[in-house]
Each structure stands twice: as structure tokens, then as C-alpha cells.
Write a protein that holds these residues in place. Structure first.
Motif, mmCIF file in Angstrom:
data_model
loop_
_atom_site.group_PDB
_atom_site.id
_atom_site.type_symbol
_atom_site.label_atom_id
_atom_site.label_comp_id
_atom_site.label_asym_id
_atom_site.label_seq_id
_atom_site.Cartn_x
_atom_site.Cartn_y
_atom_site.Cartn_z
ATOM 1 N N ASP A 247 -2.892 9.914 0.752
ATOM 2 C CA ASP A 247 -2.767 9.323 -0.582
ATOM 3 C C ASP A 247 -3.364 10.243 -1.646
ATOM 4 O O ASP A 247 -4.403 10.877 -1.441
ATOM 5 C CB ASP A 247 -3.496 7.977 -0.598
ATOM 6 C CG ASP A 247 -3.287 7.202 -1.879
ATOM 7 O OD1 ASP A 247 -2.362 6.379 -1.912
ATOM 8 O OD2 ASP A 247 -4.043 7.442 -2.834
ATOM 9 N N PHE B 177 -4.015 7.830 5.212
ATOM 10 C CA PHE B 177 -3.186 7.317 4.123
ATOM 11 C C PHE B 177 -2.331 8.402 3.476
ATOM 12 O O PHE B 177 -1.304 8.097 2.873
ATOM 13 C CB PHE B 177 -4.063 6.670 3.049
ATOM 14 C CG PHE B 177 -4.753 5.414 3.480
ATOM 15 C CD1 PHE B 177 -4.059 4.214 3.556
ATOM 16 C CD2 PHE B 177 -6.100 5.417 3.798
ATOM 17 C CE1 PHE B 177 -4.683 3.039 3.940
ATOM 18 C CE2 PHE B 177 -6.744 4.253 4.189
ATOM 19 C CZ PHE B 177 -6.037 3.062 4.260
ATOM 20 N N PRO C 37 -6.287 3.458 -1.643
ATOM 21 C CA PRO C 37 -5.380 2.865 -0.651
ATOM 22 C C PRO C 37 -6.057 1.925 0.339
ATOM 23 O O PRO C 37 -5.370 1.152 1.009
ATOM 24 C CB PRO C 37 -4.796 4.091 0.065
ATOM 25 C CG PRO C 37 -5.834 5.153 -0.100
ATOM 26 C CD PRO C 37 -6.393 4.922 -1.479
ATOM 27 N N PHE D 106 0.639 4.027 -3.104
ATOM 28 C CA PHE D 106 0.021 5.339 -3.046
ATOM 29 C C PHE D 106 0.911 6.433 -3.620
ATOM 30 O O PHE D 106 0.495 7.566 -3.780
ATOM 31 C CB PHE D 106 -0.480 5.690 -1.635
ATOM 32 C CG PHE D 106 0.556 6.129 -0.622
ATOM 33 C CD1 PHE D 106 0.759 5.352 0.503
ATOM 34 C CD2 PHE D 106 1.262 7.315 -0.761
ATOM 35 C CE1 PHE D 106 1.660 5.756 1.454
ATOM 36 C CE2 PHE D 106 2.172 7.725 0.192
ATOM 37 C CZ PHE D 106 2.384 6.937 1.306
ATOM 38 N N VAL E 40 0.835 -1.203 0.000
ATOM 39 C CA VAL E 40 0.000 0.000 0.000
ATOM 40 C C VAL E 40 0.865 1.246 0.000
ATOM 41 O O VAL E 40 0.603 2.202 -0.721
ATOM 42 C CB VAL E 40 -0.951 0.000 1.221
ATOM 43 C CG1 VAL E 40 -1.635 1.353 1.373
ATOM 44 C CG2 VAL E 40 -1.982 -1.104 1.063
ATOM 45 N N LYS E 41 1.941 1.247 0.827
ATOM 46 C CA LYS E 41 2.815 2.412 0.877
ATOM 47 C C LYS E 41 3.451 2.683 -0.485
ATOM 48 O O LYS E 41 3.642 3.826 -0.887
ATOM 49 C CB LYS E 41 3.903 2.195 1.929
ATOM 50 C CG LYS E 41 3.387 2.294 3.363
ATOM 51 C CD LYS E 41 4.519 2.118 4.364
ATOM 52 C CE LYS E 41 4.019 2.269 5.789
ATOM 53 N NZ LYS E 41 5.099 2.072 6.769
#
Length: 276
Positions: free
Chosen positions: A255, A253, A58, A10, A6-7
Motif C-alpha cells: 500500500d 498490503f 490499510p 489502498f 481495503v483493496k
């Protein structure tokens, strides 16, 4: 592992915004001219591009992107098939040559580059694909933007030139040719511009974003109809509250991608521009 993915994800498709060189879209006569030149929807809808076309979020909600929402509308106009070939992290170069960073996440399976797959799809369904939606180019410029210092890198101009060359000389001509049957355009090619998720963080970089998007608009000329999503996501004024309302930038997030609500707004921009 999922948290690490996920990191990484994004960061992949930092959209930038298109200045209102598209201001004419607000004029009724311009809308009439655009709609008159469009073919209209057909049985097949093809979405190509980067993580926004893919519909990335995200929270791993991957089924409420703008292409998904647009297809839901297109079904009321006779569409019966939807192919989303977008790849998170796609650049104009990887779209042409292959090698998208997150190809494992593809929603629609294909071998080779996204552009070749899109062309093949159009040829196999000749005359039955409309619209084709595209957003690409943001990832070409992402690594040039430093949001900590609100500056750009020394490779900005060369990366911008590469984006122009790839779009104007390869991507848009190939898609257009594949959509031409018996000498006539058989479908609509809609190129999305970008909102700027960083405008509240780096408002001084507006001029650089304007340059990118002026180039995108120029590249599209003669090939695609530009869909303005910058305006409905809040325009140029800062602070822009819609960045928090329609993207994940103000969430935990942090994001850049749109929320389900934001993607719905983008889909509506496609519908309004296309007139269907």
C-alpha cells in the motif's frame, strides 16, 4: 466486504514526490523569511485534502495520520479545536464540485464539496483558524501512471493542466480569501508536497514526478507555504529504504500510504516548516 474495501482504498491517493525546487528550505535565511511571513497557530486547526490528510492506513488505523500528530503538537501552542475534512480519493475537481469517492468515510461531517465546507468553516471562525493544511493533486494524476510498464498515459498533459487550473484559479484563491479578515491574512496555509511510493519500482519515472511537483510548487506561489515531505522520506535516490520504513509498500498490503511512523515524519516536516 471489508477486505474488498481495503483493496479499493489502498489505490486511492498515490502520492508523487516533489523535486527539490524547494532546496532553498534548507537555508537558514530562507527559514527565517518563511517564519517571519507566517501568522502562527490559533485556536482552530483545519486539515483538508486527500487520503494522506485523512490519515488512511490499510490496517484501518485511521487515528494516527499526520494531521492528528500535528494537532497534538498544536495543542501545546493553544489550539483547542481540530477539524479534518479530508476525503480519501479526493481530486482537485471533486474537492471543488463534490462527489468524493469515499465521502462515507469522512471524519468531519459536512454537506456539499470539501472546498465549500472548508470556506464556510473559515468564515464561521473568521480570524481564529491557523494553520490550514492541504495536500491535493496526486489523485488527479494517478490513473496516468502505469507501474507495470513505468510509463504515463496520453492524457497526462491535460490532467496536469486541469490540476493547475483547479488549484491556481479556484482552490488556493478561495481558501486564501476565506482566511483574509479586514484585508489581512489571518492564518497560515500550508501545502504539502508528496513522497513517491513508486520510486523503487519505477525509478525511470523521476522526470515525470518532477514535472508534477514543479507545477504544484508554482501553483502554491503567492498563496501557500510548501511543506517538503519528499526529503525526510528519503529523497530521490533509489533504492530508497524509507519507502519500506515509512509506508506500507513493502508490507503484505503493498500500500502507498504512510505508516504511523511515516505520518509522524510528515507531521514533523509541517512543524519544522511552520516553526511551531
Amino acid at each position: 466486504m471489508l477486505k474488498g474495501m481495503v483493496k479499493l482504498l489502498f489505490r486511492i491517493a498515490a502520492p508523487v514526490f516533489l523535486v527539490s525546487s524547494l532546496f532553498f528550505l534548507s537555508m537558514p535565511s530562507a527559514f527565517a523569511a518563511i517564519h517571519a511571513s507566517l501568522v502562527g497557530p490559533k485556536s482552530h486547526y483545519l486539515a483538508v485534502g486527500d487520503s494522506l490528510a485523512y490519515g488512511y492506513q490499510p490496517n484501518l488505523n485511521l487515528t494516527h495520520g499526520y494531521a492528528d500528530d500535528f494537532y497534538a503538537n498544536l495543542k501545546s501552542h493553544g489550539a483547542t479545536s481540530y477539524a479534518n475534512m479530508a476525503c480519501p480519493g479526493e481530486t482537485t475537481t471533486s474537492m471543488i464540485n463534490g462527489g468524493c469517492s469515499f465521502s462515507v468515510l469522512r471524519k468531519f461531517p459536512y454537506i456539499g464539496s470539501q472546498l465549500d465546507a472548508a470556506v464556510l468553516y473559515l468564515e464561521l471562525n473568521a480570524g481564529n483558524v491557523s494553520p490550514v493544511t492541504l495536500d491535493i493533486g496526486a489523485n488527479d494524476m494517478l490513473h496516468d501512471i502505469n507501474t507495470s510498464t513505468c510509463t504515463i498515459s496520453s492524457t497526462w498533459n491535460s490532467d496536469l493542466a486541469t490540476m493547475d487550473t483547479n488549484l491556481r484559479q479556484v482552490i488556493l484563491p478561495k481558501l486564501t480569501a476565506a482566511m483574509t479578515v479586514n484585508g489581512r491574512r489571518s492564518g497560515d496555509l500550508l501545502l504539502m508536497n508528496y513522497y513517491d511510493p513508486y520510486q523503487n519500482i519505477c525509478p525511470t519515472m523521476v522526470s515525470y514526478a518532477q514535472v508534477i511537483n514543479q507545477h504544484l510548487a508554482a501553483d502554491a506561489s503567492g498563496y501557500a507555504t510548501v511543506v517538503d515531505v519528499f526529503t525526510p522520506l528519503g529523497g530521490a535516490a533509489t533504492p530508497n529504504s524509507n519507502i519500506c520504513n515509512y509506508t506500507w509498500m513493502c508490507s503484505l498490503f503493498k500500500d502507498i500510504h504512510a505508516t504511523s511512523t511515516g505520518y509522524s515524519v510528515i507531521a514533523n516536516a509541517f512543524e519544522q516548516t511552520a516553526g511551531y
